[in-house]
Design an enzyme around this catalytic site. Structure first.
Site, mmCIF file in Angstrom:
data_model
loop_
_atom_site.group_PDB
_atom_site.id
_atom_site.type_symbol
_atom_site.label_atom_id
_atom_site.label_comp_id
_atom_site.label_asym_id
_atom_site.label_seq_id
_atom_site.Cartn_x
_atom_site.Cartn_y
_atom_site.Cartn_z
ATOM 1 C CE LYS A 41 -4.189 1.572 2.286
ATOM 2 N NZ LYS A 41 -5.106 1.332 3.392
ATOM 3 N N GLY A 46 6.174 1.357 5.989
ATOM 4 C CA GLY A 46 7.094 0.358 5.434
ATOM 5 C C GLY A 46 7.282 0.508 3.939
ATOM 6 C CB CYS A 47 4.875 0.900 1.171
ATOM 7 S SG CYS A 47 4.028 -0.687 1.421
ATOM 8 C CB THR A 48 7.119 5.580 2.885
ATOM 9 O OG1 THR A 48 5.733 5.801 2.585
ATOM 10 C CG2 THR A 48 7.896 6.859 2.689
ATOM 11 C CB ALA A 51 9.101 3.722 -2.307
#
Length: 157
Positions: A41, A46-48, A51
């Site tokens: 998401k 975590g995804c930030t 990325a």
């Protein structure tokens, strides 16, 4: 959920990126290998972190002719906000119906805080120019994903 493994032919796909442009795996493979990383998401911690790590190592990946695609079930507009907010310098692709995630075998049952639901399992695939999976990255933390990927590619190129 049958996850693709090393040596499997990667399914070709065309998805829209954060700028609503159609991006295809086949076209990208003409330039060199492609790192396809699946994340649950956009705009989550975590995804930030994951990325931004890839954003910061993009010059090294560019030198190795590796194109990066991040794929999530988020809509194009949300991917645009994610890319703008964190100055991401690679394509984020929208897989809202999770057809590509299904094809790669990364969509399936997950558990979080006692709840069971279907979602994306955080895996990355290095696709060689021959269209086959050269490596599956399944053992990493979001904060060191970019280092694991870069180290593998540097050692095996």
């Amino acid at each position: 959920m049958k996850t693709l493994m090393k040596g499997d032919v990667a399914p070709n796909f065309t998805l829209n990126n954060q700028n609503d442009q159609a991006i295809s795996l086949a076209d990208a493979l003409k330039q060199g290998p492609v790192l396809v990383y699946f994340y649950p998401k956009a705009l989550t911690p975590g995804c930030t972190v994951q990325a931004c790590g890839l954003r910061d190592t993009k010059p090294e990946l560019d030198n190795l002719k590796v194109t990066v695609f991040g794929i999530s079930p988020d809509p194009v507009a949300k991917l645009g906000r994610f890319a703008d907010k964190h100055e991401l310098n690679f394509s984020l692709l929208s897989d809202e119906d999770h057809a590509v995630a299904d094809a790669f075998g990364v969509w399936g049952e997950k558990k979080f805080m006692g709840k069971i639901y279907d979602g994306i399992h955080r895996l990355s695939f290095l696709i060689g120019q021959d269209g086959k999976v050269a490596h599956v990255f399944d053992k990493f933390k979001t904060k060191d994903h970019h280092e694991v990927v870069l180290n593998y590619i540097q050692q095996n190129s």
